[in-house]
Design a protein around this motif. Structure first.
Motif, PDB file in Angstrom:
ATOM      1  N   PRO B  98       0.788  -1.234   0.000  1.00 41.70           N
ATOM      2  CA  PRO B  98       0.000   0.000   0.000  1.00 41.70           C
ATOM      3  C   PRO B  98       0.822   1.286   0.000  1.00 41.70           C
ATOM      4  O   PRO B  98       0.320   2.324  -0.414  1.00 41.70           O
ATOM      5  N   GLU B  99       2.051   1.245   0.477  1.00 44.12           N
ATOM      6  CA  GLU B  99       2.857   2.478   0.540  1.00 44.12           C
ATOM      7  C   GLU B  99       4.034   2.341  -0.412  1.00 44.12           C
ATOM      8  O   GLU B  99       4.496   1.244  -0.725  1.00 44.12           O
ATOM      9  N   ALA B 100       4.556   3.502  -0.821  1.00 45.72           N
ATOM     10  CA  ALA B 100       5.723   3.469  -1.714  1.00 45.72           C
ATOM     11  C   ALA B 100       6.461   4.801  -1.655  1.00 45.72           C
ATOM     12  O   ALA B 100       5.856   5.845  -1.409  1.00 45.72           O
ATOM     13  N   VAL B 101       7.756   4.737  -1.841  1.00 46.83           N
ATOM     14  CA  VAL B 101       8.574   5.944  -1.978  1.00 46.83           C
ATOM     15  C   VAL B 101       9.521   5.739  -3.164  1.00 46.83           C
ATOM     16  O   VAL B 101       9.782   4.608  -3.574  1.00 46.83           O
ATOM     17  N   TYR B 166       5.984  -0.938  -0.160  1.00 52.02           N
ATOM     18  CA  TYR B 166       6.165  -1.642   1.114  1.00 52.02           C
ATOM     19  C   TYR B 166       4.889  -1.653   1.948  1.00 52.02           C
ATOM     20  O   TYR B 166       3.957  -0.873   1.712  1.00 52.02           O
ATOM     21  N   ARG B 168       4.001  -1.240   5.988  1.00 47.90           N
ATOM     22  CA  ARG B 168       4.605  -0.820   7.258  1.00 47.90           C
ATOM     23  C   ARG B 168       4.529  -1.961   8.258  1.00 47.90           C
ATOM     24  O   ARG B 168       3.587  -2.764   8.233  1.00 47.90           O
TER      25      ARG B 168
END
Lengths: 161, 170
Positions: B98-101, B166, B168
């Motif tokens: 759900p997250e990404a950088v 990623y 968390r």
């Protein structure tokens, strides 16, 4: 063109030469303006709650395209307007947040003239916050080999970034 | 998280996807706003005489290359929001991350971008890593290239992004 405009040439450069530092205090406006200027509407660059709760960062943070623009500004402050970026590569090890003071430093890794006569400076650059590097960058920028040369005139096979 | 990459994503690697045109002709308003945002006083972007002499007329700063393919947040008749770098978001969804950088960005520049130009881009997934754990969480790194050409078919630039998608840690 005005004689007052600085135009660096490769003839005046030496490997290991250090670029002048650039320091800038980052505010929320810096981050938001940079995101909007680069048409980056993602909330982690303007919405603190989203950045903290979803991304797990301490605040909103500077976006990638605006960091690229800051590096270009740093480079062309040094080269003058004839400096033409060929390639830029950067690795973001940490983020830049409101309240940080960004410090840009750089040095000339090598100077060369390629097979078609274009002058190049290869540079190692760093964006640091509080003395800690947060982004490492390498850049390859074309420079005039003498006062009459102009890298922007190069096209086709004469431009090999 | 399984080490194995789903076949669907394996098939995306090397494929040219999301061939898109810029949503408006290149214009100087964003050039001035960008220069202002980083306090860049380069006369090439502020002084028409300098631009005429050096580059045969106004151009955009090379580092703005990605600015031109970011879609409007809203547009009439659009039923869902379009994401820039859609392959990045497809990977997040397909891999359940759900997250990404973004961690790395490499840009190689070709011919300058000029006001009035219309650009075309294509996104190409180059690689996806095995699962990795960083301080942000556990996920995968991926590399996506974006190739830009102008309306004359000239190469304007190629961007290569490394992203980390990623979850968390709980």
């Amino acid at each position: 063109m005005s004689d007052e405009i600085r135009n660096l040439t490769t003839a005046s450069l030496k490997e290991g030469e250090v670029l002048p530092s650039l320091s800038h205090d980052v505010t929320t406006s810096t981050v938001v303006l940079g995101a909007m200027a680069s048409r980056d509407w993602r909330p982690m660059h303007h919405d603190r709650s989203f950045a903290v709760d979803r991304n797990g960062t301490k605040d909103i943070f500077m976006n990638t395209p605006n960091q690229a623009a800051w590096f270009e500004r740093y480079l062309t402050d040094w080269t003058g307007p004839k400096g033409r970026l060929g390639k830029i590569q950067f690795r973001m090890k940490d983020s830049v947040f409101p309240g940080d003071t960004m410090v840009f430093n750089g040095k000339v890794a090598s100077v060369e003239t390629d097979a078609v006569g274009c002058g190049w400076a290869n540079l190692q650059l760093t964006l640091s916050v509080g003395g800690k590097p947060v982004t490492d960058c390498t850049a390859r920028i074309a420079l005039p080999v003498d006062a009459d040369d102009n890298p922007w005139k190069r096209t086709g096979d004469d431009w090999k970034p | 998280m399984s080490d194995e990459l789903p076949a669907e994503i394996q098939g995306w690697i090397g494929e040219e996807r999301y061939v898109e045109k810029t949503e408006f002709p290149i214009e100087m308003g964003y050039v001035y706003t960008t220069c202002s945002s980083v306090e860049m006083g380069n006369p090439l972007y502020w002084d028409e005489k300098v631009a005429q002499q050096l580059t045969g007329g106004p151009i955009a700063p090379p580092s703005m290359i990605s600015v031109w393919f970011r879609p409007h947040q809203w547009a009439p008749g659009r039923s869902k929001q379009i994401q820039p770098l859609q392959v990045h978001f497809d990977l997040k969804q397909a891999l359940g991350l759900p997250e990404a950088v973004m961690t790395d960005n490499t840009i190689t520049f070709g011919v300058p971008v000029r006001p009035g130009d219309s650009l075309e881009t294509a996104q190409i997934l180059r690689s996806v890593s095995p699962p990795k754990t960083t301080k942000l969480g556990t996920g995968r790194f991926w590399v996506i290239d974006v190739v830009y050409i102008n309306q004359r078919g000239e190469h304007v630039g190629t961007e290569s992004y490394t992203g980390f998608g990623y979850k968390r840690e709980a």
